[in-house]
Design a protein around this motif. Structure first.
Motif, PDB file in Angstrom:
ATOM      1  N   ALA A 153       0.828  -1.205   0.000  1.00  0.00           N
ATOM      2  CA  ALA A 153       0.000   0.000   0.000  1.00  0.00           C
ATOM      3  C   ALA A 153       0.865   1.258   0.000  1.00  0.00           C
ATOM      4  CB  ALA A 153      -0.932  -0.008   1.209  1.00  0.00           C
ATOM      5  N   ALA A 154       1.873   1.282   0.865  1.00  0.00           N
ATOM      6  CA  ALA A 154       2.746   2.456   0.966  1.00  0.00           C
ATOM      7  C   ALA A 154       3.541   2.665  -0.321  1.00  0.00           C
ATOM      8  CB  ALA A 154       3.685   2.305   2.152  1.00  0.00           C
ATOM      9  N   TYR A 155       3.993   1.574  -0.918  1.00  0.00           N
ATOM     10  CA  TYR A 155       4.747   1.659  -2.168  1.00  0.00           C
ATOM     11  C   TYR A 155       3.875   2.232  -3.276  1.00  0.00           C
ATOM     12  CZ  TYR A 155       7.269   0.097  -6.356  1.00  0.00           C
ATOM     13  OH  TYR A 155       7.907   0.042  -7.583  1.00  0.00           O
ATOM     14  N   ALA A 156       2.648   1.750  -3.372  1.00  0.00           N
ATOM     15  CA  ALA A 156       1.733   2.249  -4.406  1.00  0.00           C
ATOM     16  C   ALA A 156       1.474   3.740  -4.227  1.00  0.00           C
ATOM     17  CB  ALA A 156       0.421   1.469  -4.362  1.00  0.00           C
ATOM     18  N   ALA A 157       1.271   4.157  -2.987  1.00  0.00           N
ATOM     19  CA  ALA A 157       1.018   5.577  -2.726  1.00  0.00           C
ATOM     20  C   ALA A 157       2.222   6.426  -3.134  1.00  0.00           C
ATOM     21  CB  ALA A 157       0.702   5.782  -1.249  1.00  0.00           C
ATOM     22  N   ALA A 158       3.425   5.929  -2.846  1.00  0.00           N
ATOM     23  CA  ALA A 158       4.635   6.659  -3.218  1.00  0.00           C
ATOM     24  C   ALA A 158       4.786   6.740  -4.734  1.00  0.00           C
ATOM     25  CB  ALA A 158       5.858   5.991  -2.595  1.00  0.00           C
ATOM     26  N   ARG A 159       4.457   5.651  -5.427  1.00  0.00           N
ATOM     27  CA  ARG A 159       4.558   5.641  -6.888  1.00  0.00           C
ATOM     28  C   ARG A 159       3.537   6.589  -7.520  1.00  0.00           C
ATOM     29  NH1 ARG A 159       8.523   5.566  -8.694  1.00  0.00           N
ATOM     30  NH2 ARG A 159       7.630   5.145 -10.751  1.00  0.00           N
ATOM     31  N   VAL A 160       2.330   6.603  -6.999  1.00  0.00           N
ATOM     32  CA  VAL A 160       1.302   7.515  -7.519  1.00  0.00           C
ATOM     33  C   VAL A 160       1.741   8.960  -7.330  1.00  0.00           C
ATOM     34  CG1 VAL A 160      -1.034   8.393  -7.130  1.00  0.00           C
ATOM     35  CG2 VAL A 160      -0.632   5.925  -7.261  1.00  0.00           C
ATOM     36  N   LYS A 161       2.275   9.266  -6.163  1.00  0.00           N
ATOM     37  CA  LYS A 161       2.743  10.623  -5.879  1.00  0.00           C
ATOM     38  C   LYS A 161       3.868  11.021  -6.830  1.00  0.00           C
ATOM     39  CE  LYS A 161       4.411  13.538  -2.074  1.00  0.00           C
ATOM     40  NZ  LYS A 161       4.787  13.556  -0.635  1.00  0.00           N
TER      41      LYS A 161
END
Length: 269
Positions: A243-251
């Motif tokens: 979840a955290a990785y996906a959020a960082a990639r989206v950002k």
């Protein structure tokens, strides 16, 4: 779902589980939803189940969704598949899940997800420098984070030491496979982590996997330069890290899009 929430899904050999994650705390917002991994675990069968897990939480289109995979994932493409069907090799993991789920996802190796979660919310507490995460189980999974940046697919459990894969003699499963006493196994761990220190000079080593719950039995007996500590997130690490990785990639993607748009906008003379 708010901007501080992302969804993580962890593909395992026996189960596919997911949950929405509070990104401020690194905690599940709801109980995880788990579906047994289909057998055979072919790309279509697994992607269909991942889509069901995602749909169970009804995420908005803007909710970042991360998915882990038990193998090397390079630019979204599966390169190895130890605990699922060999037909995964060469599959575009991101695309097949997106096609079934109707929702974009970001994908990464399962050990990388666990390590990233431990860096953000667990034992590392966003520590600068080189953080090495190892999971001791059937094999040895590894994750390397350098100044907060994940170095993907390190696969350091397969490092050749004394003519053999490290995980052959130092994984938790090696104790039973080779009928090792605790002291004999600890000596093997010492050999492995000493080699890791020679190669990587980590500032911190985190040990995960089921055996980490028994860390008092072996961690204090290891003699290393770097502190070596047990993981804190245990079974939630994969979902939280995804979840955290996906959020960082989206950002990061949003920032890149804004930068490109700014470049293409005519400037006043």
């Amino acid at each position: 779902m708010s901007k501080h929430i992302a969804l993580g899904v962890d593909i395992g050999g026996s189960g596919i589980k997911g949950a929405p994650v509070n990104l401020k705390k690194g905690e599940f917002l709801h109980d995880r939803h788990r579906i047994p991994t289909p057998q055979p675990a072919t790309p279509d069968a697994v992607a269909r189940v991942v889509a069901q897990v995602i749909a169970a939480f009804e995420p908005s289109k803007k909710t970042p969704v991360g998915v882990t995979f038990p193998g090397v994932v390079q630019n979204g493409i599966v390169k190895t598949a130890a605990n699922v069907d060999d037909s995964w090799i060469g599959t575009d993991l991101r695309k097949i899940i997106r096609d079934y789920a109707g929702h974009d996802v970001h994908v990464l190796n399962d050990a990388d997800a666990a390590g990233y979660a431990e860096f953000l919310y667990g034992g590392a507490h966003k520590r600068e420098g080189v953080v090495l995460m190892t999971t001791l189980g059937t094999g040895i999974g590894t994750a390397l984070i350098v100044d907060g940046v994940l170095v993907p697919n390190t696969e350091l459990g397969h490092l050749q030491i004394d003519g053999a894969d490290a995980e052959e003699f130092a994984a938790e499963s090696a104790r039973e496979r080779h009928n090792l006493t605790d002291d004999q196994w600890i000596a093997k761990l010492q050999r492995y982590y000493t080699e890791m220190e020679k190669l990587l000079w980590p500032d911190l080593i985190i040990v995960g996997g089921g055996v980490s719950k028994e860390h008092d039995m072996f961690l204090p007996k290891l003699r290393l330069r770097a502190p070596i500590i047990p993981a804190e997130l245990f079974n939630s690490a994969g979902i939280v890290g995804a979840a955290a990785y996906a959020a960082a990639r989206v950002k990061a993607e949003e920032a890149h899009t804004k930068k490109q748009a700014k470049k293409s906008t005519p400037q006043d003379v």
